[in-house]
Design an enzyme around this catalytic site. Structure first.
Site: not given
Ligand code: SER
Length: 386
Positions: A212, A216
């Protein structure tokens, strides 16, 4: 999704109003003027064949048979024109939804992650469809909100990359050719364990350990690159964990801070997956929506940064939000059952960001803190879960 549903008249805003050409719209007018293309394409088909769906969706417009034939051929769906929409694959359903958006007589079209889950060839034909929609409606700003959150992404890394990065690339190409502004969120997840944890600076080390986070950071870099190389007006913020009473949590590490309010209102004991003492930045959804719009409307001559603005409004650990809720619900109980994956992710993220660049460059200023958010969340959820 929440923002799109509000301007399409599918959700009632809790405050504020929706203006179209400077005029305040009633819910019925929003429904008449705005088409919302859902992620779950199958919920929006009403007829028994692809071709009838397209005729039905464009009703009110004459002489469209040739246009429908052209679109079906262009998207490789001409052979499927007599098939029932529910018999199509996910990608075909999504192409059908995009064709419906294109043919719709409504002047405003909201696309909610229309390319989620498509393979590369389908993605390319979706890119072309998006470009056609941009041309047809003179779209000048795209809010590109598609992504898998941290916990889900860790289990589906390739899909996370495809949605986050291939999807973004598509949007950026369209934006370059059609001079659109593009907003794509980044996250506190773009930081990693060797980033300074407290008052994390705007410009600092970004070596995330999650896919993730990797996607990003790439989002920020790719958006910056399109800006420098082609002059595309890309802008983005690093969102903290977002807390909303509208959309249920979907696979994020910060989602415990939403779940805890649901448990409190339902009168259930909350089992917390994040260890005591783990600080993370959080934000109430109204502030997050405000940030998107404020940044996109900011005077470009004041912007030193373009992508990845740190924004912050509150930082807390599980025991702090628990204590705040207990002020209103004295019988509420919380116990810990730590999830190792979530723990690892949470502990690799900063405790608290420094958002002074956003404050200086575009006057960012949040409205909610933990105590005012808690009052509002509890009241709204009491109503919702009644
Ligand atoms: N809210 C997101 C997550 O916990 C973080 O940007 O994956």
């Amino acid at each position: 999704t929440t923002f799109g549903k509000i301007i399409s008249g599918l959700l009632k805003p809790t405050s504020g109003s929706v203006l179209y050409n400077g005029e305040k719209m009633k819910i019925s007018e929003m429904k008449r003027n705005v088409m919302f293309v859902m992620q779950e394409a199958e919920f929006q088909f009403f007829t028994n064949s692809v071709i009838n769906e397209l005729r039905y969706g464009s009703k009110g417009r004459e002489g469209l048979s040739e246009e429908i034939e052209r679109l079906l051929k262009k998207t490789g769906m001409w052979k499927m024109r007599d098939r029932h929409p529910f018999s199509l694959s996910g990608g075909q359903m999504q192409r059908l939804s995009l064709m419906l958006a294109y043919l719709s007589p409504k002047p405003v079209v909201v696309l909610d992650e229309p390319t989620a889950g498509l393979d590369a060839a389908n993605l390319e034909s979706c890119g072309e469809m998006i470009a056609e929609i941009v041309r047809k409606y003179n779209i000048d700003a795209i809010y590109n909100l598609a992504a898998l959150l941290s916990v889900v992404a860790e289990n589906k890394p390739q899909l996370a990359w495809k949605i986050g990065i291939d999807g973004l690339w598509n949007i950026l190409e369209v934006a370059k050719d059609h001079k659109c502004q593009v907003f794509t969120p980044s996250s506190i997840g773009s930081f990693g364990p060797n980033t300074p944890k407290v008052d994390t600076p705007q410009d600092t080390v970004q070596r995330p350990k999650t896919i993730y986070g990797v996607s990003k950071v790439t989002t920020e870099l790719l958006s910056d690159w399109f800006h420098t190389k082609y002059g595309v007006d890309t802008r983005s913020v690093r969102f903290p964990g977002l807390i909303s009473y509208v959309t249920p949590p979907g696979g994020g590490t910060t989602d415990y801070a939403v779940d805890i309010y649901y448990s409190a209102v339902r009168g259930e004991k909350f089992v917390c997956p994040i260890p005591e003492g783990t600080l993370m930045d959080m934000m109430y959804m109204p502030d997050a929506l405000h940030a998107c719009i404020q940044l996109m409307e900011a005077d470009p001559s004041r912007l030193i940064h373009h992508n990845g603005f740190n924004i912050a409004s509150m930082s807390f650990a599980p025991e702090t939000v628990y204590a705040e809720i207990k002020k209103h619900k004295p019988d509420f109980e919380m116990v810990y059952d730590v999830d190792p994956l979530k723990k690892g992710i949470a502990q690799s993220w900063p405790d608290k960001l420094d958002d002074s660049c956003a404050r200086a460059e575009w006057d960012w200023k949040p409205q909610y803190d933990l105590s005012s958010m808690t009052v509002d969340m509890l009241a709204k959820l009491e109503q919702k879960l009644k």
